[in-house]
Motif scaffolding. Sequence first.
Motif, PDB file in Angstrom:
ATOM      1  N   ARG A  50      -4.441   4.566  -5.303  1.00  0.00           N
ATOM      2  CA  ARG A  50      -5.003   3.260  -5.647  1.00  0.00           C
ATOM      3  C   ARG A  50      -6.375   3.461  -6.250  1.00  0.00           C
ATOM      4  O   ARG A  50      -7.280   3.938  -5.578  1.00  0.00           O
ATOM      5  CB  ARG A  50      -5.086   2.361  -4.417  1.00  0.00           C
ATOM      6  CG  ARG A  50      -5.621   0.958  -4.732  1.00  0.00           C
ATOM      7  CD  ARG A  50      -5.610   0.072  -3.508  1.00  0.00           C
ATOM      8  NE  ARG A  50      -4.242  -0.146  -3.027  1.00  0.00           N
ATOM      9  CZ  ARG A  50      -3.410  -1.060  -3.498  1.00  0.00           C
ATOM     10  NH1 ARG A  50      -3.803  -1.866  -4.483  1.00  0.00           N
ATOM     11  NH2 ARG A  50      -2.205  -1.190  -2.999  1.00  0.00           N
ATOM     12  N   GLY A  87       0.789  -1.230   0.000  1.00  0.00           N
ATOM     13  CA  GLY A  87       0.000   0.000   0.000  1.00  0.00           C
ATOM     14  C   GLY A  87       0.818   1.274   0.000  1.00  0.00           C
ATOM     15  O   GLY A  87       0.265   2.362   0.168  1.00  0.00           O
ATOM     16  N   LYS A  88       2.112   1.157  -0.211  1.00  0.00           N
ATOM     17  CA  LYS A  88       2.977   2.338  -0.170  1.00  0.00           C
ATOM     18  C   LYS A  88       3.655   2.555  -1.521  1.00  0.00           C
ATOM     19  O   LYS A  88       3.638   1.698  -2.400  1.00  0.00           O
ATOM     20  CB  LYS A  88       4.053   2.154   0.922  1.00  0.00           C
ATOM     21  CG  LYS A  88       3.512   1.921   2.304  1.00  0.00           C
ATOM     22  CD  LYS A  88       2.916   3.172   2.900  1.00  0.00           C
ATOM     23  CE  LYS A  88       2.399   2.961   4.303  1.00  0.00           C
ATOM     24  NZ  LYS A  88       3.466   2.589   5.247  1.00  0.00           N
ATOM     25  N   GLY A  89       4.285   3.702  -1.648  1.00  0.00           N
ATOM     26  CA  GLY A  89       5.080   3.974  -2.838  1.00  0.00           C
ATOM     27  C   GLY A  89       6.418   3.274  -2.766  1.00  0.00           C
ATOM     28  O   GLY A  89       6.644   2.426  -1.911  1.00  0.00           O
ATOM     29  N   LEU A  90       7.314   3.640  -3.663  1.00  0.00           N
ATOM     30  CA  LEU A  90       8.626   3.008  -3.738  1.00  0.00           C
ATOM     31  C   LEU A  90       9.663   3.848  -3.012  1.00  0.00           C
ATOM     32  O   LEU A  90       9.674   5.075  -3.138  1.00  0.00           O
ATOM     33  CB  LEU A  90       9.057   2.845  -5.198  1.00  0.00           C
ATOM     34  CG  LEU A  90       8.489   1.669  -5.977  1.00  0.00           C
ATOM     35  CD1 LEU A  90       6.998   1.786  -6.185  1.00  0.00           C
ATOM     36  CD2 LEU A  90       9.211   1.515  -7.296  1.00  0.00           C
ATOM     37  N   TYR A  93       3.485   6.601 -13.417  1.00  0.00           N
ATOM     38  CA  TYR A  93       3.559   5.163 -13.648  1.00  0.00           C
ATOM     39  C   TYR A  93       2.228   4.521 -13.293  1.00  0.00           C
ATOM     40  O   TYR A  93       1.510   4.992 -12.406  1.00  0.00           O
ATOM     41  CB  TYR A  93       4.630   4.511 -12.758  1.00  0.00           C
ATOM     42  CG  TYR A  93       6.051   4.888 -13.081  1.00  0.00           C
ATOM     43  CD1 TYR A  93       6.644   6.013 -12.513  1.00  0.00           C
ATOM     44  CD2 TYR A  93       6.821   4.094 -13.931  1.00  0.00           C
ATOM     45  CE1 TYR A  93       7.963   6.341 -12.793  1.00  0.00           C
ATOM     46  CE2 TYR A  93       8.141   4.422 -14.212  1.00  0.00           C
ATOM     47  CZ  TYR A  93       8.692   5.547 -13.639  1.00  0.00           C
ATOM     48  OH  TYR A  93      10.002   5.876 -13.917  1.00  0.00           O
ATOM     49  N   LEU A 110       1.412   5.883  -9.687  1.00  0.00           N
ATOM     50  CA  LEU A 110       2.546   6.441  -8.957  1.00  0.00           C
ATOM     51  C   LEU A 110       3.118   7.630  -9.703  1.00  0.00           C
ATOM     52  O   LEU A 110       3.249   7.603 -10.925  1.00  0.00           O
ATOM     53  CB  LEU A 110       3.643   5.388  -8.801  1.00  0.00           C
ATOM     54  CG  LEU A 110       3.298   4.153  -7.960  1.00  0.00           C
ATOM     55  CD1 LEU A 110       4.294   3.035  -8.230  1.00  0.00           C
ATOM     56  CD2 LEU A 110       3.305   4.503  -6.491  1.00  0.00           C
ATOM     57  N   ARG A 147      -5.477   9.429  -2.177  1.00  0.00           N
ATOM     58  CA  ARG A 147      -4.766   8.173  -1.929  1.00  0.00           C
ATOM     59  C   ARG A 147      -5.548   6.984  -2.447  1.00  0.00           C
ATOM     60  O   ARG A 147      -4.967   5.991  -2.883  1.00  0.00           O
ATOM     61  CB  ARG A 147      -4.503   8.001  -0.437  1.00  0.00           C
ATOM     62  CG  ARG A 147      -3.508   8.982   0.151  1.00  0.00           C
ATOM     63  CD  ARG A 147      -2.103   8.789  -0.434  1.00  0.00           C
ATOM     64  NE  ARG A 147      -1.686   7.406  -0.484  1.00  0.00           N
ATOM     65  CZ  ARG A 147      -1.169   6.743   0.540  1.00  0.00           C
ATOM     66  NH1 ARG A 147      -1.002   7.345   1.700  1.00  0.00           N
ATOM     67  NH2 ARG A 147      -0.812   5.470   0.407  1.00  0.00           N
ATOM     68  N   TYR A 148      -6.854   7.095  -2.396  1.00  0.00           N
ATOM     69  CA  TYR A 148      -7.718   6.004  -2.857  1.00  0.00           C
ATOM     70  C   TYR A 148      -8.883   6.595  -3.640  1.00  0.00           C
ATOM     71  O   TYR A 148      -9.360   7.682  -3.315  1.00  0.00           O
ATOM     72  CB  TYR A 148      -8.264   5.183  -1.674  1.00  0.00           C
ATOM     73  CG  TYR A 148      -7.193   4.655  -0.760  1.00  0.00           C
ATOM     74  CD1 TYR A 148      -6.781   5.379   0.350  1.00  0.00           C
ATOM     75  CD2 TYR A 148      -6.585   3.426  -1.010  1.00  0.00           C
ATOM     76  CE1 TYR A 148      -5.791   4.897   1.189  1.00  0.00           C
ATOM     77  CE2 TYR A 148      -5.592   2.941  -0.177  1.00  0.00           C
ATOM     78  CZ  TYR A 148      -5.203   3.684   0.916  1.00  0.00           C
ATOM     79  OH  TYR A 148      -4.218   3.211   1.739  1.00  0.00           O
ATOM     80  N   GLN A 195       0.899   0.846 -11.878  1.00  0.00           N
ATOM     81  CA  GLN A 195       1.346  -0.428 -11.321  1.00  0.00           C
ATOM     82  C   GLN A 195       0.134  -1.325 -11.072  1.00  0.00           C
ATOM     83  O   GLN A 195      -0.652  -1.076 -10.155  1.00  0.00           O
ATOM     84  CB  GLN A 195       2.134  -0.243 -10.030  1.00  0.00           C
ATOM     85  CG  GLN A 195       2.725  -1.544  -9.504  1.00  0.00           C
ATOM     86  CD  GLN A 195       3.576  -1.363  -8.271  1.00  0.00           C
ATOM     87  OE1 GLN A 195       3.443  -0.386  -7.539  1.00  0.00           O
ATOM     88  NE2 GLN A 195       4.474  -2.309  -8.024  1.00  0.00           N
ATOM     89  N   PRO A 252       3.380   8.330  -2.636  1.00  0.00           N
ATOM     90  CA  PRO A 252       2.728   7.158  -2.048  1.00  0.00           C
ATOM     91  C   PRO A 252       1.779   6.448  -2.992  1.00  0.00           C
ATOM     92  O   PRO A 252       1.385   5.317  -2.750  1.00  0.00           O
ATOM     93  CB  PRO A 252       1.969   7.738  -0.858  1.00  0.00           C
ATOM     94  CG  PRO A 252       1.693   9.149  -1.245  1.00  0.00           C
ATOM     95  CD  PRO A 252       2.880   9.587  -2.047  1.00  0.00           C
TER      96      PRO A 252
END
Lengths: 109, 113
Positions: free
Chosen positions: B109, A41-44, B35, B91, B9-10, B37, B106
């Motif tokens: 999603r 649930g986090k970024g890189l 990006y 991202l 965030r969501y 993912q 972060p």
Amino acid sequence: KQEVTQIPAALSVPEGENLVLNCSFTDSAIYNLQWFRQDPGKGLTSLLLIQSSQREQTSGRLNASLDKSSGRSTLYIAASQPGDSATYLCAVIGGKLIFGQGTTLQVKP
Amino acid sequence: EAGVAQSPRYKIIEKRQSVAFWCNPISGHATLYWYQQILGQGPKLLIQFQNNGVVDDSQLPKDRFSAERLKGVDSTLKIQPAKLEDSAVYLCASTLGGPDTQYFGPGTRLTVL
């Protein structure tokens, strides 16, 4: 076309083990290679960046190596801890960043 | 130093709806990336900006995705209309420029129902 592969896809080890994560790439014409960590649930988070002229980089318990001629990089984690549990991604930088699919690591207490 | 900020965030939407994501890079970073993912995969580059110009958008599905970076700072990524296969984490990353360390936000999603 650059392709990046990470093996294994998942790995489970007991705490304290030393381990190696593998990354291979098909085109050796790269600028840099970067290893990232991703928590659920986090970024890189960037761990290490190896420039094409370098062969390895170290940060604490982490050591990353790069062999451009063979198209391989490894991430070595010494004395693994449960807090190391995460997905580890490698990415090659050759104009753009191209990622592998990641290795999900679980370190059991 | 503040990191890369993203919002929301969501997000949960139904297919065929529209959605927009926002990114604020690290101050002074000229290069910004978006990006996608998908679960179980590595991030895939959608678009790269250098200041407010597009450097690479070869993998951006331009029939439904658009992105802009006005004034070379913040950026928005829009999907219109969304499809089920757009469910992923989006991202944003930034660098000073060139093949330097990329710093990631972060992520957002997105779930498309």
